[in-house]
Design an enzyme around this catalytic site. Structure first.
Site, PDB file in Angstrom:
ATOM      1  N   ASN A   1       4.040   6.555 -13.639  1.00 50.39           N
ATOM      2  CA  ASN A   1       4.820   7.801 -13.801  1.00 50.39           C
ATOM      3  C   ASN A   1       6.240   7.647 -14.426  1.00 50.39           C
ATOM      4  O   ASN A   1       6.942   6.678 -13.856  1.00 50.39           O
ATOM      5  CB  ASN A   1       4.812   8.642 -12.495  1.00 50.39           C
ATOM      6  CG  ASN A   1       3.503   8.944 -12.001  1.00 50.39           C
ATOM      7  OD1 ASN A   1       2.653   9.118 -12.904  1.00 50.39           O
ATOM      8  ND2 ASN A   1       3.161   8.876 -10.849  1.00 50.39           N
TER       9      ASN A   1
ATOM     10  N   GLU B   1       8.798  10.116  -8.718  1.00 50.49           N
ATOM     11  CA  GLU B   1       9.447  10.542  -7.450  1.00 50.49           C
ATOM     12  C   GLU B   1      10.352   9.305  -7.149  1.00 50.49           C
ATOM     13  O   GLU B   1      11.439   9.631  -6.639  1.00 50.49           O
ATOM     14  CB  GLU B   1       8.414  10.733  -6.268  1.00 50.49           C
ATOM     15  CG  GLU B   1       7.663  12.197  -6.549  1.00 50.49           C
ATOM     16  CD  GLU B   1       6.532  12.100  -5.288  1.00 50.49           C
ATOM     17  OE1 GLU B   1       6.612  11.283  -4.431  1.00 50.49           O
ATOM     18  OE2 GLU B   1       5.709  13.167  -5.657  1.00 50.49           O
ATOM     19  N   VAL B   2      10.119   8.192  -7.208  1.00 52.20           N
ATOM     20  CA  VAL B   2      10.838   7.007  -6.722  1.00 52.20           C
ATOM     21  C   VAL B   2      11.606   6.436  -7.999  1.00 52.20           C
ATOM     22  O   VAL B   2      10.647   5.707  -8.789  1.00 52.20           O
ATOM     23  CB  VAL B   2       9.981   5.930  -6.232  1.00 52.20           C
ATOM     24  CG1 VAL B   2      10.838   4.729  -5.701  1.00 52.20           C
ATOM     25  CG2 VAL B   2       9.672   6.709  -4.846  1.00 52.20           C
TER      26      VAL B   2
ATOM     27  N   ARG C   1       0.980  -1.189   0.058  1.00 56.91           N
ATOM     28  CA  ARG C   1      -0.024   0.168   0.144  1.00 56.91           C
ATOM     29  C   ARG C   1       0.767   1.180   0.105  1.00 56.91           C
ATOM     30  O   ARG C   1       1.894   1.137   0.759  1.00 56.91           O
ATOM     31  CB  ARG C   1      -1.025  -0.279   1.179  1.00 56.91           C
ATOM     32  CG  ARG C   1      -1.851  -1.267   1.272  1.00 56.91           C
ATOM     33  CD  ARG C   1      -3.150  -0.971   1.958  1.00 56.91           C
ATOM     34  NE  ARG C   1      -3.857  -2.340   2.202  1.00 56.91           N
ATOM     35  CZ  ARG C   1      -4.694  -2.518   1.248  1.00 56.91           C
ATOM     36  NH1 ARG C   1      -4.932  -1.693   0.188  1.00 56.91           N
ATOM     37  NH2 ARG C   1      -5.331  -3.845   1.478  1.00 56.91           N
ATOM     38  N   ASP C   2       0.455   2.231  -0.871  1.00 52.49           N
ATOM     39  CA  ASP C   2       1.124   3.524  -0.707  1.00 52.49           C
ATOM     40  C   ASP C   2       1.202   4.159   0.499  1.00 52.49           C
ATOM     41  O   ASP C   2      -0.078   4.092   1.095  1.00 52.49           O
ATOM     42  CB  ASP C   2       0.492   4.470  -1.939  1.00 52.49           C
ATOM     43  CG  ASP C   2       1.537   5.552  -2.404  1.00 52.49           C
ATOM     44  OD1 ASP C   2       2.008   5.492  -3.605  1.00 52.49           O
ATOM     45  OD2 ASP C   2       1.485   6.404  -1.390  1.00 52.49           O
ATOM     46  N   ILE C   3       2.198   4.577   0.858  1.00 52.30           N
ATOM     47  CA  ILE C   3       2.325   5.461   2.179  1.00 52.30           C
ATOM     48  C   ILE C   3       1.319   6.663   2.178  1.00 52.30           C
ATOM     49  O   ILE C   3       0.706   7.229   3.222  1.00 52.30           O
ATOM     50  CB  ILE C   3       3.819   5.733   2.628  1.00 52.30           C
ATOM     51  CG1 ILE C   3       4.069   5.816   4.070  1.00 52.30           C
ATOM     52  CG2 ILE C   3       4.229   6.840   1.889  1.00 52.30           C
ATOM     53  CD1 ILE C   3       5.485   5.816   4.496  1.00 52.30           C
TER      54      ILE C   3
ATOM     55  N   HIS D   1       1.018   2.263 -10.280  1.00 49.78           N
ATOM     56  CA  HIS D   1      -0.083   2.537  -9.166  1.00 49.78           C
ATOM     57  C   HIS D   1      -1.261   1.830  -9.329  1.00 49.78           C
ATOM     58  O   HIS D   1      -1.779   2.004 -10.500  1.00 49.78           O
ATOM     59  CB  HIS D   1      -0.281   3.969  -9.015  1.00 49.78           C
ATOM     60  CG  HIS D   1       0.848   4.868  -8.581  1.00 49.78           C
ATOM     61  ND1 HIS D   1       1.015   5.342  -7.398  1.00 49.78           N
ATOM     62  CD2 HIS D   1       2.085   5.043  -9.297  1.00 49.78           C
ATOM     63  CE1 HIS D   1       2.049   5.953  -7.436  1.00 49.78           C
ATOM     64  NE2 HIS D   1       2.950   5.868  -8.500  1.00 49.78           N
TER      65      HIS D   1
ATOM     66  N   HIS E   1       7.309   1.446 -11.195  1.00 53.12           N
ATOM     67  CA  HIS E   1       6.132   0.745 -10.404  1.00 53.12           C
ATOM     68  C   HIS E   1       4.771   1.151 -11.148  1.00 53.12           C
ATOM     69  O   HIS E   1       4.762   2.147 -11.613  1.00 53.12           O
ATOM     70  CB  HIS E   1       6.065   1.147  -8.780  1.00 53.12           C
ATOM     71  CG  HIS E   1       6.518   2.622  -8.658  1.00 53.12           C
ATOM     72  ND1 HIS E   1       7.492   3.318  -8.957  1.00 53.12           N
ATOM     73  CD2 HIS E   1       5.504   3.847  -8.432  1.00 53.12           C
ATOM     74  CE1 HIS E   1       7.441   4.864  -8.809  1.00 53.12           C
ATOM     75  NE2 HIS E   1       6.083   4.829  -8.547  1.00 53.12           N
TER      76      HIS E   1
HETATM   77  P1  5GP Z   1       5.792   8.074  -8.351  1.00 56.35           P
HETATM   78  O1  5GP Z   1       5.639   9.433  -8.261  1.00 56.35           O
HETATM   79  O2  5GP Z   1       7.453   7.752  -8.181  1.00 56.35           O
HETATM   80  O3  5GP Z   1       5.110   7.413  -9.264  1.00 56.35           O
HETATM   81  O4  5GP Z   1       5.298   7.584  -6.943  1.00 56.35           O
HETATM   82  C1  5GP Z   1       5.970   7.139  -5.819  1.00 56.35           C
HETATM   83  C2  5GP Z   1       5.000   6.611  -4.674  1.00 56.35           C
HETATM   84  O5  5GP Z   1       5.706   6.018  -3.637  1.00 56.35           O
HETATM   85  C3  5GP Z   1       4.180   8.095  -4.018  1.00 56.35           C
HETATM   86  O6  5GP Z   1       2.926   7.886  -4.383  1.00 56.35           O
HETATM   87  C4  5GP Z   1       4.672   7.799  -2.703  1.00 56.35           C
HETATM   88  O7  5GP Z   1       3.523   8.381  -1.791  1.00 56.35           O
HETATM   89  C5  5GP Z   1       4.962   6.345  -2.515  1.00 56.35           C
HETATM   90  N1  5GP Z   1       6.069   6.095  -1.467  1.00 56.35           N
HETATM   91  C6  5GP Z   1       7.237   6.814  -1.341  1.00 56.35           C
HETATM   92  N2  5GP Z   1       7.983   6.125  -0.283  1.00 56.35           N
HETATM   93  C7  5GP Z   1       7.159   5.237   0.326  1.00 56.35           C
HETATM   94  C8  5GP Z   1       7.505   4.314   1.157  1.00 56.35           C
HETATM   95  O8  5GP Z   1       8.658   4.328   1.911  1.00 56.35           O
HETATM   96  N3  5GP Z   1       6.702   3.277   1.457  1.00 56.35           N
HETATM   97  C9  5GP Z   1       5.584   3.282   0.690  1.00 56.35           C
HETATM   98  N4  5GP Z   1       4.530   2.253   1.112  1.00 56.35           N
HETATM   99  N5  5GP Z   1       4.925   4.108  -0.232  1.00 56.35           N
HETATM  100  C10 5GP Z   1       6.130   5.231  -0.435  1.00 56.35           C
END
Ligand code: 5GP
Ligand code: ZN
Length: 116
Positions: A89, A97-98, A31-33, A104, A102
């Site tokens: 993304n 961001e990460v 689950r997303d944090i 969503h 991945h």
């Molecule tokens: P992006 O913008 O890279 O597609 O989304 C990264 C997602 O990872 C964001 O929705 C953010 O809330 C989630 N996220 C970032 N760090 C963590 C973490 O440590 N644990 C979890 N479960 N989600 C994370």
């Protein structure tokens, strides 16, 4: 293949906690944090693939596994009929961001139309 500085690699390695809802030999889903909907799950390859641009021919089986995980999770989250959105993304304009590829899976409420 893992990156010791990658937050998702650390989750996969069990070095950081996560609310894991699915895993197999290729993937983990947790689950997303910071959820934007009642269901907000990240489907993450165990292999450290930075983004969709880094996806190679040998990774094709991973893409298939990701979509199979979506249908399993949609059923276990009971959102297969109400529906959901899948988002990947990529890069700065995609607001990634990460830097560990991945997907969503977002559902449980009606989303705004992405085209405005
Ligand atoms: P992006 O913008 O890279 O597609 O989304 C990264 C997602 O990872 C964001 O929705 C953010 O809330 C989630 N996220 C970032 N760090 C963590 C973490 O440590 N644990 C979890 N479960 N989600 C994370
Ligand atoms: Zn990683």
């Amino acid at each position: 293949m893992t990156d010791p500085d990658c937050i998702f690699c650390k989750i996969i390695a069990g070095e950081l906690p996560s609310d894991t809802v699915y895993e197999d030999d290729l993937l983990i889903a947790f689950r997303d944090i910071n959820p934007v909907a009642p269901t907000h799950i990240l489907i993450v390859p165990r292999k450290h693939i930075v983004d969709n641009n880094a996806f190679s021919d040998e990774d094709a089986v991973i893409a298939g596994a990701m979509f199979l995980a979506v249908s399993k999770l949609a059923e276990s989250e009971a959102i297969q009929d109400s529906g959901y959105r899948l988002i990947m993304n990529t890069g700065p304009d995609g607001r990634q961001e990460v830097p560990h590829m991945h997907l969503h899976l977002i559902g449980g409420k009606q989303m705004q139309h992405p085209m405005g």
